[in-house]
Design a protein around this motif. Structure first.
Motif, PDB file in Angstrom:
ATOM      1  N   LEU A 100      -5.369  10.750  -4.492  1.00  0.00           N
ATOM      2  CA  LEU A 100      -4.060  10.160  -4.725  1.00  0.00           C
ATOM      3  C   LEU A 100      -3.086  11.218  -5.244  1.00  0.00           C
ATOM      4  O   LEU A 100      -3.456  12.044  -6.074  1.00  0.00           O
TER       5      LEU A 100
ATOM      6  N   ASN B 215      -7.873   3.967  -3.085  1.00  0.00           N
ATOM      7  CA  ASN B 215      -6.849   3.037  -3.562  1.00  0.00           C
ATOM      8  C   ASN B 215      -7.029   2.730  -5.033  1.00  0.00           C
ATOM      9  O   ASN B 215      -8.141   2.705  -5.557  1.00  0.00           O
ATOM     10  N   HIS B 216      -5.902   2.549  -5.693  1.00  0.00           N
ATOM     11  CA  HIS B 216      -5.931   2.077  -7.065  1.00  0.00           C
ATOM     12  C   HIS B 216      -6.432   0.637  -7.037  1.00  0.00           C
ATOM     13  O   HIS B 216      -6.029  -0.160  -6.177  1.00  0.00           O
TER      14      HIS B 216
ATOM     15  N   VAL C 205       2.633   6.191   2.635  1.00  0.00           N
ATOM     16  CA  VAL C 205       1.222   6.419   2.350  1.00  0.00           C
ATOM     17  C   VAL C 205       0.900   7.869   2.705  1.00  0.00           C
ATOM     18  O   VAL C 205       1.198   8.326   3.819  1.00  0.00           O
TER      19      VAL C 205
ATOM     20  N   LEU D 118       0.820  -1.209   0.000  1.00  0.00           N
ATOM     21  CA  LEU D 118       0.000   0.000   0.000  1.00  0.00           C
ATOM     22  C   LEU D 118       0.858   1.265   0.000  1.00  0.00           C
ATOM     23  O   LEU D 118       0.396   2.331  -0.395  1.00  0.00           O
TER      24      LEU D 118
ATOM     25  N   PHE E   8      -2.296   4.356  -2.969  1.00  0.00           N
ATOM     26  CA  PHE E   8      -3.141   4.353  -1.768  1.00  0.00           C
ATOM     27  C   PHE E   8      -2.915   5.640  -0.984  1.00  0.00           C
ATOM     28  O   PHE E   8      -1.800   6.143  -0.891  1.00  0.00           O
TER      29      PHE E   8
ATOM     30  N   ILE F 138      -8.808  -4.410   1.020  1.00  0.00           N
ATOM     31  CA  ILE F 138      -8.774  -3.171   1.796  1.00  0.00           C
ATOM     32  C   ILE F 138      -9.459  -3.363   3.149  1.00  0.00           C
ATOM     33  O   ILE F 138      -9.006  -2.829   4.165  1.00  0.00           O
TER      34      ILE F 138
END
Length: 244
Positions: free
Chosen positions: A129, A162-163, A97, A74, A144, A172
Motif C-alpha cells: 500500500l 487491502n486495508h 488504485v 477501493l 487497496f 474482496i
C-alpha cells in the motif's frame, strides 16, 4: 528475481463516479489499526512477455477501471481526522488504485506446488500500500492496491492488498469475481442484470447502543503505524489438495 515493469494508478471511468464520503460502520471500526490483508492468485497461462504487455495488461487495466465504477471505495482513501473524530472513507474524482506490473524469473511450479516451501519467496508478488499522507485536518490512508506479475511462458500472479476496514474476504472475492466477469465479457451489463453489485448504504446498519463510539474512544489515541511486510520470516508455506 522480480523486475518492475510499470507503476500506475487506475481510476474509475471519467464522469462515472462523483465524490463520495462513507462512514465506517460498527463492523469496520475495530480494524482501523489492523494489518492489511494480502491475497495471491496464481494462474497457469503460458504467454510471452510481448503478448502479456500488449494484450493482457491493457485488457486488465480497462476492465479494472470499469469494475471500479461499481467498487469505487477501493479507489478511495481512509481519512483519520487529527481531531480524533471517527474515520471515514472519501473518494474524490482522480483517486485511483495503485497497480504494479512486474516480471519474475522465479520457479512458477515451485510457488504453486502442494508441498512446503520458503514463505519469503512469495513476498515479491505482494503489492505494498502507498504510504499515508498527512493533510491539514486528516491522515489520508490508501486502502487497496494490486500487482500483476508475469512468469514468462508459465503463468501470471495477481496480488491484492487491502486495508481490512474497506472489506473482508467476502467483499474482496466479490470484487475479484466482478473484475473477472468484466474482463471476460468486456462490459458490465451482466453484473447489473444479475443484481450482484455491492451495496454501500451504511445507514442500513443500526448502532442504537452507540457501540461504535465506545470502541472508537478506546482506539482513537493509538498511533497509526504504516505496516510493512515481514521479511526473512524463516517460515514455510504449504498447500494441500483435499479429496472430495
Amino acid at each position: 528475481m522480480t523486475t518492475l515493469l510499470e507503476q500506475c494508478g487506475i481510476t474509475p471511468p471519467p464522469g462515472e463516479v462523483n465524490e463520495h464520503t462513507l462512514p465506517l460502520t460498527i463492523f469496520d471500526i475495530l480494524w482501523v489499526h489492523f494489518h492489511p490483508i494480502q491475497h495471491l492468485l496464481f494462474y497457469e497461462f503460458p504467454c510471452s512477455k510481448a503478448y502479456f504487455l500488449e494484450t493482457i495488461v491493457p485488457n486488465l487495466k480497462q476492465s479494472l477501471s470499469l469494475t471500479l465504477k461499481h467498487y469505487y471505495p477501493l479507489a478511495s482513501n481512509q481519512l483519520i481526522p487529527l481531531s480524533n473524530e471517527k474515520p471515514v472513507f472519501r473518494y474524490v474524482v482522480g483517486d485511483s488504485v495503485s497497480l504494479t506490473i512486474a516480471e519474475s524469473s522465479d520457479d512458477f511450479n515451485n510457488l504453486t506446488a502442494n508441498y512446503a516451501r520458503d514463505a519469503d519467496k512469495f513476498y515479491p508478488f505482494v503489492p505494498q500500500l502507498p504510504p499515508p499522507n498527512e493533510e491539514a485536518e486528516y491522515k489520508t490512508i490508501p486502502v487497496f492496491c494490486l500487482q500483476i506479475t508475469l512468469f514468462p511462458n508459465r503463468g501470471v500472479c495477481i496480488g491484492f492488498t487491502n486495508h481490512h476496514t474497506i472489506g473482508d474476504a467476502s467483499s474482496i472475492v466479490g470484487f475479484i469475481k466482478a473484475w473477472a466477469s468484466i474482463s471476460k465479457l468486456g462490459e458490465d451489463s451482466q453484473l447489473i442484470e444479475a443484481k450482484s453489485l455491492p451495496h454501500f448504504d451504511r445507514f442500513v446498519i443500526k448502532d442504537s447502543r452507540g457501540i461504535g463510539d465506545i470502541w472508537w474512544n478506546q482506539l482513537k489515541n493509538a498511533k497509526f503505524q504504516h505496516p510493512s511486510l515481514p521479511l526473512h520470516t524463516n517460515r514455510v508455506r504449504a498447500t494441500y489438495s483435499l479429496p472430495s
